[in-house]
Motif scaffolding. Structure first.
Motif, PDB file in Angstrom:
ATOM      1  N   LEU A   1      -9.415  -7.953  21.460  1.00  0.00           N
ATOM      2  CA  LEU A   1      -8.122  -8.395  20.935  1.00  0.00           C
ATOM      3  C   LEU A   1      -8.213  -8.699  19.447  1.00  0.00           C
ATOM      4  N   THR A   2      -9.353  -9.245  19.017  1.00  0.00           N
ATOM      5  CA  THR A   2      -9.561  -9.511  17.590  1.00  0.00           C
ATOM      6  C   THR A   2      -9.579  -8.202  16.807  1.00  0.00           C
ATOM      7  N   PHE A   3     -10.205  -7.187  17.411  1.00  0.00           N
ATOM      8  CA  PHE A   3     -10.210  -5.864  16.780  1.00  0.00           C
ATOM      9  C   PHE A   3      -8.780  -5.367  16.581  1.00  0.00           C
ATOM     10  N   LEU A   4      -7.937  -5.567  17.584  1.00  0.00           N
ATOM     11  CA  LEU A   4      -6.541  -5.144  17.463  1.00  0.00           C
ATOM     12  C   LEU A   4      -5.812  -5.936  16.384  1.00  0.00           C
ATOM     13  N   LEU A   5      -6.191  -7.217  16.214  1.00  0.00           N
ATOM     14  CA  LEU A   5      -5.547  -8.050  15.194  1.00  0.00           C
ATOM     15  C   LEU A   5      -5.868  -7.581  13.778  1.00  0.00           C
ATOM     16  N   SER A   6      -6.975  -6.873  13.632  1.00  0.00           N
ATOM     17  CA  SER A   6      -7.331  -6.385  12.296  1.00  0.00           C
ATOM     18  C   SER A   6      -6.383  -5.289  11.825  1.00  0.00           C
ATOM     19  N   ILE A   7      -5.705  -4.639  12.782  1.00  0.00           N
ATOM     20  CA  ILE A   7      -4.830  -3.513  12.425  1.00  0.00           C
ATOM     21  C   ILE A   7      -3.655  -3.946  11.546  1.00  0.00           C
ATOM     22  N   PRO A   8      -2.893  -5.025  11.897  1.00  0.00           N
ATOM     23  CA  PRO A   8      -1.804  -5.424  10.992  1.00  0.00           C
ATOM     24  C   PRO A   8      -2.297  -5.892   9.617  1.00  0.00           C
ATOM     25  N   ILE A   9      -3.485  -6.519   9.565  1.00  0.00           N
ATOM     26  CA  ILE A   9      -4.019  -6.939   8.261  1.00  0.00           C
ATOM     27  C   ILE A   9      -4.361  -5.715   7.419  1.00  0.00           C
ATOM     28  N   LEU A  10      -5.044  -4.769   8.030  1.00  0.00           N
ATOM     29  CA  LEU A  10      -5.382  -3.532   7.321  1.00  0.00           C
ATOM     30  C   LEU A  10      -4.118  -2.765   6.954  1.00  0.00           C
ATOM     31  N   GLY A  11      -3.146  -2.767   7.873  1.00  0.00           N
ATOM     32  CA  GLY A  11      -1.877  -2.095   7.579  1.00  0.00           C
ATOM     33  C   GLY A  11      -1.149  -2.725   6.418  1.00  0.00           C
ATOM     34  N   GLY A  12      -1.201  -4.076   6.334  1.00  0.00           N
ATOM     35  CA  GLY A  12      -0.583  -4.759   5.198  1.00  0.00           C
ATOM     36  C   GLY A  12      -1.242  -4.381   3.893  1.00  0.00           C
TER      37      GLY A  12
ATOM     38  N   ILE B   1      -2.831  -1.539   3.272  1.00  0.00           N
ATOM     39  CA  ILE B   1      -2.468  -0.147   2.980  1.00  0.00           C
ATOM     40  C   ILE B   1      -1.034  -0.062   2.459  1.00  0.00           C
ATOM     41  N   TRP B   2      -0.142  -0.890   3.036  1.00  0.00           N
ATOM     42  CA  TRP B   2       1.254  -0.904   2.572  1.00  0.00           C
ATOM     43  C   TRP B   2       1.331  -1.383   1.119  1.00  0.00           C
ATOM     44  N   LEU B   3       0.565  -2.436   0.788  1.00  0.00           N
ATOM     45  CA  LEU B   3       0.524  -2.893  -0.600  1.00  0.00           C
ATOM     46  C   LEU B   3      -0.051  -1.812  -1.508  1.00  0.00           C
ATOM     47  N   SER B   4      -1.035  -1.084  -0.988  1.00  0.00           N
ATOM     48  CA  SER B   4      -1.641  -0.006  -1.775  1.00  0.00           C
ATOM     49  C   SER B   4      -0.622   1.086  -2.069  1.00  0.00           C
ATOM     50  N   SER B   5       0.212   1.413  -1.073  1.00  0.00           N
ATOM     51  CA  SER B   5       1.235   2.442  -1.289  1.00  0.00           C
ATOM     52  C   SER B   5       2.260   1.972  -2.324  1.00  0.00           C
TER      53      SER B   5
ATOM     54  N   LYS C   1       6.055 -10.987   2.199  1.00  0.00           N
ATOM     55  CA  LYS C   1       6.179 -10.261   3.465  1.00  0.00           C
ATOM     56  C   LYS C   1       4.822 -10.129   4.148  1.00  0.00           C
ATOM     57  N   VAL C   2       3.809  -9.740   3.377  1.00  0.00           N
ATOM     58  CA  VAL C   2       2.476  -9.578   3.939  1.00  0.00           C
ATOM     59  C   VAL C   2       1.899 -10.922   4.367  1.00  0.00           C
ATOM     60  N   SER C   3       2.173 -11.977   3.605  1.00  0.00           N
ATOM     61  CA  SER C   3       1.629 -13.299   3.916  1.00  0.00           C
ATOM     62  C   SER C   3       2.172 -13.839   5.236  1.00  0.00           C
ATOM     63  N   VAL C   4       3.428 -13.541   5.545  1.00  0.00           N
ATOM     64  CA  VAL C   4       3.996 -13.979   6.823  1.00  0.00           C
ATOM     65  C   VAL C   4       3.216 -13.356   7.980  1.00  0.00           C
ATOM     66  N   ILE C   5       2.920 -12.066   7.874  1.00  0.00           N
ATOM     67  CA  ILE C   5       2.123 -11.391   8.900  1.00  0.00           C
ATOM     68  C   ILE C   5       0.733 -11.993   8.969  1.00  0.00           C
ATOM     69  N   ASN C   6       0.142 -12.259   7.796  1.00  0.00           N
ATOM     70  CA  ASN C   6      -1.212 -12.815   7.758  1.00  0.00           C
ATOM     71  C   ASN C   6      -1.283 -14.196   8.396  1.00  0.00           C
ATOM     72  N   ILE C   7      -0.258 -15.001   8.196  1.00  0.00           N
ATOM     73  CA  ILE C   7      -0.246 -16.351   8.787  1.00  0.00           C
ATOM     74  C   ILE C   7      -0.203 -16.270  10.309  1.00  0.00           C
ATOM     75  N   VAL C   8       0.639 -15.381  10.830  1.00  0.00           N
ATOM     76  CA  VAL C   8       0.718 -15.207  12.291  1.00  0.00           C
ATOM     77  C   VAL C   8      -0.627 -14.722  12.836  1.00  0.00           C
ATOM     78  N   VAL C   9      -1.218 -13.726  12.157  1.00  0.00           N
ATOM     79  CA  VAL C   9      -2.517 -13.203  12.583  1.00  0.00           C
ATOM     80  C   VAL C   9      -3.583 -14.289  12.505  1.00  0.00           C
ATOM     81  N   LEU C  10      -3.535 -15.100  11.443  1.00  0.00           N
ATOM     82  CA  LEU C  10      -4.521 -16.166  11.266  1.00  0.00           C
ATOM     83  C   LEU C  10      -4.472 -17.170  12.420  1.00  0.00           C
ATOM     84  N   ILE C  11      -3.273 -17.567  12.802  1.00  0.00           N
ATOM     85  CA  ILE C  11      -3.127 -18.528  13.907  1.00  0.00           C
ATOM     86  C   ILE C  11      -3.722 -17.966  15.196  1.00  0.00           C
TER      87      ILE C  11
END
Length: 285
Positions: free
Chosen positions: A14-25, A27-31, A235-245
């Motif tokens: 499940l932790t591995f799956l949680l890395s996907i939104p962080i990595l996606g964020g 990549i989105w910032l990179s784009s 926007k990315v920080s909101v996702i990161n906070i949820v993932v962090l919790i």
């Protein structure tokens, strides 16, 4: 012990799956760094954190599958450092984007942006002449201002229609003169001095209808980039906070399961020894 290993393995998956939104964020910032925000270093911490979570989770998963306590321990230590890094990044993101926002303009659907409304490290970074040269070139090459042009059945957009549009911070700051300059609308990126006097804003003298110049050297353009960065980071920080919790919850579960595995491993021989001491042999020769 087997159930504890299964629990640790599930948590790692499940932790591995949680890395996907962080990595996606990241990549989105990179784009956006290559098209809109044009700041190319902000996405790397997120990408590194996302990849680290993936690698560490796989190590922990392998440790759980093969009952390798060293890999489990390594997972817990590394994940604790990653959680600390993610907390640091979230705090940093909010700290550097804390101040500044667009100003409402009378009878306009868009906001105007002023550099003096921003402060701190990010403002200094964007405002640096050497760095701004790269950012402004990126914005110009991305065609952000060219893309705001509209027509309806071949009829160009009228001034009244344009004034009610909701422009992005970069479009507002870089593609038109500030509203207080008093320029008259020709089209989205062509403005002329109207009957009003040009305002005292220094950007008023920097505006140029040449499409390669526009307001790319204006302070408003720098403020627009800061405004765009603030939106992206929040926007990315909101996702990161949820993932962090969720990550912290999983970490606590994994730590408890690891402690249970150690307790079982340590107690079995010790239990046998205590059993022998509490019930000594009465065999006599």
């Amino acid at each position: 012990m087997r159930s504890s290993n299964h629990l640790i393995g599930m948590v790692n998956f499940l932790t591995f799956l949680l890395s996907i939104p962080i990595l996606g964020g990241g990549i989105w910032l990179s784009s956006r760094a290559n098209s809109t925000d044009c700041l190319r270093f902000l996405q790397w911490p997120l990408i590194v954190i996302g990849i680290s979570i993936m690698v560490v989770s796989l190590a922990g998963f392998a440790g759980a599958c093969y009952r390798n306590k060293f890999l489990m321990w390594l997972y817990l230590v590394a994940m604790l450092l990653i959680i600390a890094a993610l907390i640091g990044f979230i705090i940093f993101a909010y700290a550097v984007t804390d101040k500044g926002s667009g100003r409402s303009v009378l009878n306009r659907g868009y906001l105007d942006y002023y550099l003096q409304d921003y402060s701190g490290w990010l403002k200094d970074r964007v405002s640096d002449d050497g760095y701004w040269g790269k950012i402004s070139s990126c914005i110009r090459d991305s065609g952000a201002c060219r893309k705001i042009g509209r027509d309806f059945n071949g009829v160009p957009e009228s001034a009244d229609m344009f004034f009610q549009r909701s422009l992005s911070p970069v479009e507002s700051g870089c593609c038109k003169p500030p509203s207080d300059c008093g320029y008259a609308y020709g089209n989205e990126t062509f403005w002329t001095q109207g009957g009003e006097l040009v305002g005292a804003n220094p950007d008023c003298m920097l505006w140029n209808n040449e499409q390669s110049m526009l307001c790319y050297q204006c302070s408003a353009c720098k403020a627009g980039v800061l405004g765009s960065l603030k939106k992206s980071w929040r926007k990315v920080s909101v996702i990161n906070i949820v993932v962090l919790i969720i990550l912290v919850i999983f970490y606590v579960i994994a730590y408890a399961a690891y402690r249970n595995v150690k307790r079982i491993d340590n107690d079995e021989p010790a239990g046998e020894a205590r059993m022998t001491k509490s019930h000594p042999s009465h065999f006599h020769l």
